[in-house]
Every structure is written in structure tokens, then in C-alpha cells.
Design an enzyme around this catalytic site. Structure first.
Site, short mmCIF file in Angstrom:
data_model
loop_
_atom_site.label_atom_id
_atom_site.label_comp_id
_atom_site.label_asym_id
_atom_site.label_seq_id
_atom_site.Cartn_x
_atom_site.Cartn_y
_atom_site.Cartn_z
N CYS A 61 -2.49 34.85 -14.51
CA CYS A 61 -1.33 34.77 -13.63
C CYS A 61 -1.71 34.38 -12.21
O CYS A 61 -0.95 34.56 -11.29
CB CYS A 61 -0.57 36.09 -13.62
SG CYS A 61 -1.54 37.45 -12.98
N HIS A 115 0.83 -1.21 0.00
CA HIS A 115 0.00 0.00 0.00
C HIS A 115 0.86 1.26 0.00
O HIS A 115 0.67 2.17 -0.79
CB HIS A 115 -0.92 -0.01 1.22
CG HIS A 115 -1.73 1.23 1.34
ND1 HIS A 115 -1.34 2.30 2.12
CD2 HIS A 115 -2.87 1.61 0.73
CE1 HIS A 115 -2.23 3.26 2.00
NE2 HIS A 115 -3.17 2.85 1.17
#
Ligand code: ADP
Ligand code: MG
Ligand code: MG
Length: 878
Positions: free
Chosen positions: A834, A457
């Protein structure tokens, strides 16, 4: 009538939306003649329906399922609950996108006391009896855990107790009698926890299990995983029901997981792990450390040969690296799952390039194969090779997920989160990880586990997150309860520093210095393909020459946003800036500004230098002034002294700057309207810097872009622009230069988007400040939203943080409108973005679609944006 259930023979790989990835591929493997136990898939639509029906499986769907149970019984010649030929099945979740370990699987369903007794009576081999009880106790445990949500730990405690009593280390050392006893203890535990008997009717078991899989779609860790991986809640999961094959039958059986190429490096070779006499979840959970697949070749030559053949077939069929789960029952191979394997960013690049070289894929397809979000890890620092030589290695595990991590040791996922929130860097050290640890793993720099292989896992999840992970370091003597471990003769406590290398698996004492990564080799090759396909330009948000240089190295084609205020925060400059703020007269203010101007000009020159003639957009001062004033008494006193004022006078100024809603207060272009001299100073600094740089590099194209923030009204912009233009033109004339420059605006207030045609008459470019635009459109502050957004996720009102992922429906609509309106008066006008969104792949795709000219993001996200822009362009072409 809708069809909610499909036999594996009725589906295929193209049906993953309906059948989920696992179901579609089980069908596909069936179609190409591979050995798959034959069962059926309940569709994702049935799951959606389950939620629509208030979390119940309606009669129509249930009847269809039962019809398919009968068909499955016929196909396999076995029946649920039958005492001669009992059918045992697995019930497995499987969504469209693979979500390893996030949802639940139940094995050996169909067992009850009578079936168990009949099975044993039918086979006198004591080993068989052991197998039956082993399967039974597993089933009770999984059913209790997954379906009834009785914590796994109660059962694990019972197993541990049993092992202790018997003085053995592993579960395979327990015999039939032990396992029988365990099964009984488990049932008693079930009754104790739930106040009812364990259900014995296989059809009831099946119904409850299917419901549990549907329910698991909405469990907390699945919800977190989906948010991190852009998987919509609305997709739902499919459920696969299929006959069991038994890897725990005897020592001629086993179960494994394998990849056709190395998921860590991408190297073309069969990689994997095999566990004898075990069931699937043992490998993934890291209960025992499995053997490498090569060893399987020696112990199970026929099954191995068969498996190698299957690997080739699957890779050629899917034209991608395959991740497969399989079981050997009495020497015979069965395929239980295949999918395009998860891989590290490094491996993804190598595999994509190799597939092109092998003639299996085109460069376009190769570019599409890379998940842009994964590139992040490649851009992170690696250990400095020189420093590594002198570092003290204290151990070695498996290099399960590459990267360099260095931090303080913590032992629990909770601590990892807490320490991270307190600003610390941590390495999470665990015996083994489980899905509950996922948020802690995210918070850590890296993960180190004692148990578990390459497919444990921890390894799978870490690779998915691009997080450094070293797994299976058995040399560690762990004492989780007391938060310490011993390695190489030294005891490490919580808070001690170690460094781990996820590529080599090596563990070092203390902190090992790191160096920056480079875009070269396969990374460079993919990026150059990407650049040849994309339409969007990619710029960077950079405030310092250092950021700008880094961004250039990473392929930025300009600066889309330079936040000038960051230059003022410098300790040496802040005092001059404070004098400016506390000035009483214009003359005083100008004097203070003069002190700053030279410094700003120097900064801008360096930015122009770093950008080598590429566009540079400079935003004028944006934040509210109170952010700059001192809060400490001593600092206030100092400021008073420098300015020759009384402490009270300074305090009065500070008091006067207080605002109830600073985000919507006296900031942005509003500062220029009240204090034009700030804009005057900034204009001078930009223009002078540009002229100087142009002198040094006559061949560079230097056209500074001056960007006015927080505009909401055309006249407001015109007013500020006039100030800028007067100063700029005067400067240019005085210098005898022919410098060109542009004055544009940010679009970050909804009103600016709504009146973009008015604003575009004067503004020469637009740039979307989507952080503010999101804040203003939603009407909640990005600094406070963290407090209540989690409740919005829990209630599914929002699936994502709109500050991280652009809200295309609302904010996006404003952007689209602004682009259209702006370009209607100024055709072809440059429009960029931006905000933080400029580096988010799905947001980049949206920017491509609405025809933006560029996206601008932080330096380390530049390659991500380049790749995302290329993918958007390729998908657009179809
Ligand atoms: P996950 O999505 O977490 O991998 P799976 O549904 O793939 O969960 O199940 C986990 C493991 O259980 C499989 O890898 C396999 O080893 C085992 N398993 C599932 N179904 C069967 C089956 N019908 N027979 C034998 N083993 C099975
Ligand atoms: Mg699986
Ligand atoms: Mg803004």
C-alpha cells in the site's frame, strides 16, 4: 573480437538492443526493399565501451569505423573530401528506446571550403550554389552546437540579423550570397568562441561527431528523460552514419514527417507535414509552419504515391502505427526513419482496439501495447462541455496533445518551474519550444506555442508526457522579452489566466471549469481485457468516502489502506483530538476519545458503503502525536481554556512531545502500547460501523481488516492484537452479531520482514508499507532525501527515486523474504502493498512476480495498476 559496426544490410528489426531503434529499423527497411540511403550503425556496445574507456573511442573501434567508411564510400560511389564526388553524411544518435529530441544529430558532415568550391564549380545553376551554402551554414551551426557545445543562440542571432538586414521573414528567402556570408560569419563565430579554426578534414569531423553522439547519452536532458521513462543509463546509444539526401536541394525537394494514424486521436488516416526546400530539423524545430501531407499529394504526386505505398508496407510489417521521417530529393523519395509512433493515451487505446478489430493483433497484444503510465492523462479532468459553450474563445492553434489545461501564463521554462514550486498552476507560452524547456514543460499544466506543427518538438514531447499542448497558434503576437503577448485584441501578461484545450486547439480567456473523466469506450474495453488477464487484485488507498467512490468507479476492488489520522485532521475534530493528547489522566483521555469515536464510526460506515462489500483495510493511528498539537499562541490559549488548564501546562505537554527523530519516534503501534485507549476507541468505531453496515446490507461480505502499523516485533503485535480482539469480541457479542474481522500488520520496518514468520503466527495478513520500508531500509528520511538525491542521480549512484520506484534489489528482497516467511507459517496468507509504489507499473510487475495478493494505490492510479498487473501476468505466461 567483438563487432562494433554493422552495415544496414547486416542488421534487422530484432537487433534494437545492439543497433538502437533507429539503426535496427533502418536495417529492416533496407531488408524489405525500401529506399534508404545506405550507411552503417555503430553499436550501443561501442557506446558503453566509450564510457568504460574514460570517454574515448578506442583504436580498435575507430579502425573498424574507418573500415566501414570505406565500404560506405564504395557502395555509394562517393568519397569523403573528394572534389568530384564528395560524400556528405548525417551522424545520428539512436538508443534502444526512442528519446525524441534528447540526443543529437549532425547533418551535411563532410563539407569544407574546398568541397564547397568544387561542388559549385561543378554545377553552374545559381540555385545549386544557394543549396550548397545553405547546407554549409547548417553544418557549421550544427557541428558547433552539438559537437563543440557553442550555444545555438549565437548562430541564430546571426541568422536573425541577416534576415533583418535583408528585410525578409524566412530563411528560404535568403539567397546564395547571403548564405555564403552567413557561412563565413559562422566560421568566424566558431573561431571567436573556441579560439581555433573550424575543422576541415571530414574524417576529423566524423570522429568528433561520433564522440559527440556518445557524449550526448549523458547530457542533462537525456538523463531527466531517462528517469521519467524508465530507461536505464547502462543501455547506451548507437550512432548511425549515412549518406545525406537533400530536401533543401531545390523546390522539387523537401522533407517530412508522417504518421500512419493520427497520433492524437488514433484515427486511421495518413497524417503528417511536409516542408518544401528544407532539411529535417526545420520541421521538428518548427522554423516554418509546414504544409499538411495532403498538400504534398498535389505538389509531389509521384513521391506522394510512393510514400503512401511505403506507409502501407510498414504498417502491415510492424502491425502498429508508424511514425516516419522522409526526404524528397528532386522528386525522389528516401526513407530516413520509421518507428512505432508515440501517441496520446487516447490514441493508444483506439489504435490497440482497432488493430484487434482489423485482425492484426490479439487482445493480449493490445493490452501490452498500452503504456500504463500514459493512462494518467485520461483520468485527468476535461473541460466541462456546458462551461465551454459560454467560455470566451480567443484563438485557435493545433490540438497537438489532448487534455484540458488552465493556469497562469508564464513565458520561460524556468518560471514555469519556479511558479509550480510556489504552488501555482501555469500554462507555458512560448514562441517555440526546444529540448532545454523540458523541465518547464513538465511543470506546466499545458503548453501553448506560436510556431510549430503537430510534429514540432513541443507537440512530440508533450504527447510523450501526456501533457496538454496547443501548438502553432500564429495569431499570437509574441513579445517574449517583455513577457507579454497579444491575442484577439487583448494583451496578456505574465500571471494572467488562460485555458487551453489540447484536443481542439482552442484557447480561452480566463479559467474554464473542468469535469472528471470516465473509463468507458475503448478505455473500458482495454481495461476489461486487462482484468481478464491479471492475477493481482487492485485496491485503493482511500481516507474519505469521496476517494473511495472515485476509486470504485475506476475499478478498485477494495480499500488496501485507510489512514485514520486523516480523519482527525478535520478542523472540527482536531480540537477533541488535542484534548486527548493533552489529557493528564486516562479518564480525561477517554472522555476526549469518546467525542471522536462517533465521528470515526460514521466515516467508516461511509467507507463500507462506498466499497459495497469489498474488503476494507483500516490502519490504526500512525503518525507521531506532535503532528496534531497547535503551534500558534492563540490556538494554544484556546486549548488551555477548553481543558481548564494553564497555557504553561499545555506548552509543557507540547514540549514533551518533541522528538529528534519523529519518523523513528513515538508513533504507529507504539502509540497503542503507551495509550491503549486509542486502539480501544478505534476498534469500537470499526466494529460498530461494520455491524451497522452489515445490518443494512445482509448480502454484502463485510469483514473489516484492522491493520496495525509499524510493528517490528512479534510480541509487540500480540500485545496490540489482544487489546483489539478483546474489544472487538465484546462489541460483537453485545450486538448479537456474527461479524468476522481480521487483525493484521503492516510490514514497514526491516525487522518485521526479517521476523515475518514469528509475526505471522498472530498476524492474519501482511501489507507492505513500502514508503516507510524504503525509508528505514535505506536509512534516509523521505522528507529530507530530496535535498541530496539529485547528487546521487548526477553521480549515477541511483538512477531513480527509491520512493517512486521500488528498490527491487534491497527493499524488494525484504518483501520477498517476508512473503515467504509469512506464508511458511500461514499458507496462502494475504499479502498486499500500500505504499506509493502500488501504482507504479514496474513496481506492480515486481509485486506480481513475488506473488502478492493485491496492490493498493491512490484512486487515480487504479486503472494504471490494473493494466500493469495484466501486463505482468501476460509477460509471465510468455
Ligand atoms: P531525431 O532523433 O531528433 O529525429 P534524426 O537523427 O532522426 O534526429 O534526424 C533528424 C532529421 O534529420 C531527420 O528527420 C531527417 O529529416 C534529417 N536527416 C537525418 N539524416 C539524414 C540524411 N542522411 N539525409 C537527409 N536528412 C537527414
Ligand atoms: Mg528522427
Ligand atoms: Mg508507514
Amino acid at each position: 573480437m567483438a563487432k562494433y559496426v554493422y552495415l544496414f544490410t547486416e542488421g534487422n528489426a530484432t537487433m534494437r538492443n545492439l543497433l538502437g531503434g533507429k539503426g535496427a529499423n533502418l536495417a529492416e527497411m533496407t531488408n524489405i526493399g525500401l529506399p534508404v540511403p545506405q550507411g552503417f550503425t555503430i553499436t550501443t556496445e561501442a557506446c558503453t565501451q566509450y564510457y568504460e574507456d574514460g570517454r574515448t573511442i578506442n583504436d580498435e573501434i575507430m579502425a573498424e569505423i574507418m573500415k566501414y567508411v570505406e565500404i560506405m564510400e564504395k557502395i555509394n560511389g562517393k568519397k569523403f573530401g573528394d572534389l568530384k564526388n564528395p560524400l556528405l553524411v548525417s551522424v545520428r544518435s539512436g538508443a534502444r528506446a526512442s528519446m525524441p529530441g534528447m540526443m543529437d544529430t549532425i547533418l551535411n558532415l563532410g563539407l569544407n571550403d574546398e568541397v564547397v568550391a568544387a561542388m559549385i564549380a561543378g554545377n553552374p545553376d545559381p540555385k545549386f550554389e544557394r543549396f550548397v551554402y545553405d547546407s554549409y551554414r547548417r553544418f557549421i551551426q550544427m557541428f558547433s552546437d552539438v559537437v563543440m557545445e557553442v550555444g545555438k543562440k549565437y548562430f541564430e542571432q546571426l541568422i536573425d540579423k541577416m534576415k533583418e538586414e535583408k528585410g525578409v521573414q524566412y530563411d528560404i528567402e535568403l539567397n546564395a550570397a547571403d548564405l555564403k556570408k552567413l557561412a563565413e560569419q559562422f566560421k568566424a563565430e566558431y573561431k571567436k568562441q573556441l579560439g581555433q579554426d573550424f575543422p576541415s578534414d571530414p574524417k576529423v569531423q566524423l570522429y568528433e561527431a561520433i564522440r559527440a553522439v556518445f557524449r550526448s547519452w549523458d547530457n542533462p536532458r537525456a538523463n531527466v528523460y531517462r528517469r521519467d521513462n524508465d530507461i536505464p543509463y547502462s543501455w547506451g546509444t548507437a550512432v548511425n552514419v549515412m549518406p545525406m539526401v537533400f530536401g533543401n536541394l531545390n523546390n522539387n525537394s523537401g522533407t517530412g514527417v508522417a504518421f500512419t494514424r493520427d497520433p492524437a486521436t488514433g484515427e486511421k488516416k495518413l497524417m503528417g507535414e511536409f516542408l518544401v526546400n528544407a532539411q529535417g530539423e526545420d520541421v521538428v524545430a518548427g522554423v516554418r509552419t509546414p504544409m499538411p501531407i495532403t498538400e504534398m499529394a498535389e505538389r509531389f504526386p509521384e513521391a506522394y504515391a510512393d510514400f503512401s505505398r511505403v506507409c502501407n508496407i510498414l504498417e502491415n510489417h510492424y502491425r502498429d502505427m508508424q511514425d516516419m521521417e522522409f526526404t524528397v530529393e528532386n522528386g525522389k523519395l528516401y526513407m530516413l526513419q520509421c518507428r512505432n509512433g508515440k501517441r496520446t493515451a487516447q490514441a493508444a487505446l483506439k489504435i490497440a482496439c482497432d488493430l484487434v478489430d482489423e485482425g492484426m493483433r490479439t487482445p493480449e497484444e493490445a493490452v501490452l501495447m498500452i503504456d500504463p503510465r500514459n493512462l494518467d492523462t485520461l483520468l485527468h479532468p476535461q473541460f466541462d462541455a456546458k462551461a465551454l459553450k459560454s467560455a470566451q474563445q480567443i484563438g485557435k492553434g493545433l490540438g497537438a496533445s489532448p487534455g484540458a489545461a488552465c493556469g497562469q501564463i508564464v513565458f520561460t521554462a524556468d518560471d514555469a518551474e519556479k511558479w509550480k514550486n510556489a504552488g501555482k498552476k501555469v500554462v507555458l507560452v512560448r514562441l517555440e519550444t526546444s529540448p532545454e524547456d523540458i523541465t518547464g514543460m513538465k511543470a506546466a499544466q499545458g503548453i501553448l506555442t506560436v510556431r510549430g506543427g503537430m510534429t514540432s518538438h513541443a507537440a512530440v514531447v508533450a504527447r510523450g508526457m501526456g501533457k496538454c499542448c496547443v501548438s502553432g497558434c500564429g495569431e499570437i503576437v509574441m513579445d517574449e522579452a517583455n513577457k507579454k503577448f497579444t491575442l484577439a485584441g487583448k494583451t496578456y501578461h505574465e500571471g494572467d489566466v488562460i485555458s487551453i484545450d489540447g484536443s481542439t486547439g482552442k484557447i480561452y480567456d480566463g479559467a474554464v471549469p473542468t469535469v472528471d473523466a470516465k473509463v468507458e469506450g475503448e478505455f473500458g474495453r482495454i481495461m476489461s481485457w486487462a482484468d481478464s488477464f491479471r492475477k493481482l487484485h487492485v485496491r485503493t488507498n482511500a481516507d474519505t468516502p469521496r476517494d473511495a467512490k472515485k476509486a470504485r468507479e475506476l475499478g478498485a476492488e477494495g480499500i488496501g489502506l485507510c489512514r485514520t489520522e486523516h480523519m482527525f485532521f478535520d478542523p472540527q475534530r482536531i480540537s477533541a483530538f488535542r484534548e486527548m493528547i493533552c489529557a493528564d489522566t486516562k479518564a480525561e483521555r477517554e472522555k476526549a476519545l469518546d467525542k471522536i469515536m462517533g465521528m470515526q464510526q460514521g466515516d467508516f460506515e461511509e467507507l463500507f458503503e462506498a466499497m459495497e462489500g469489498n474488503p476494507v483495510t483500516i490502519r490504526f493511528l500512525d503518525p507521531p502525536l506532535h503532528e496534531f498539537v497547535p503551534t500558534e499562541e492563540a490556538e494554544i490559549a484556546l486549548l488551555a481554556e477548553v481543558q481548564g488548564k494553564s497555557v504553561e501546562a499545555i506548552k509543557a505537554v507540547i514540549q514533551g512531545l518533541h522528538e529528534s527523530n519523529p519518523m523513528m519516534g513515538h508513533r504507529g503501534c507504539r502509540l497503542t502500547v503507551t495509550y491503549p485507549e486509542i486502539a480501544v476507541m478505534q476498534t469500537k468505531a470499526v466494529i460498530r460501523a461494520a455491524i451497522n453496515t452489515k445490518k443494512k446490507h445482509p448480502d454484502w461480505k463485510i469483514v473489516p481488516e484492522i491493520m496495525i502499523p509499524l510493528v517490528g516485533e512479534a510480541k509487540e503485535f500480540s500485545y496490540v492484537k489482544k487489546i483489539v480482539v478483546e474489544v472487538a469480541d465484546a462489541e460483537i457479542k453485545a450486538a448479537g452479531s456474527d461479524l468476522k474481522y481480521e487483525v493484521g500488520t503492516m510490514i514497514e520496518i526491516p525487522r518485521a520482514a526479517l521476523t515475518a514468520d514469528e509475526i505471522a503466527k498472530e498476524a492474519e495478513f501482511f501489507c507492505f508499507g513500502t514508503n516507510d520500508l524504503t525509508q528505514m531500509t535505506f536509512g534516509f528520511s523521505r522528507d529530507d532525501a530530496g535535498k541530496f538525491l539529485p547528487a546521487y542521480y548526477d553521480t549515477k549512484i541511483y538512477e531513480n527515486d527509491p520512493f517512486a520506484k521500488l528498490d527491487q534489489t534491497g527493499v524488494g528482497k525484504l518483501m520477498k523474504m517476508a512473503v515467504t516467511l509469512g506464508r511458511s507459517v500461514r499458507p496462502g496468507m494475504e499479502c498486499g502493498i500500500c505504499g506509493e509504489h502500488g501504482g507504479d507499473p514496474t513496481s506492480v510487475e515486481f509485486c506480481h512476480k513475488i506473488g502478492l495478493s493485491y496492490v493498493s494505490c491512490s484512486p487515480y492510479r487504479v486503472p494504471i495498476a490494473r493494466l500493469a498487473a495484466a501486463q505482468a501476468a501476460i509477460k509471465d505466461r510468455g
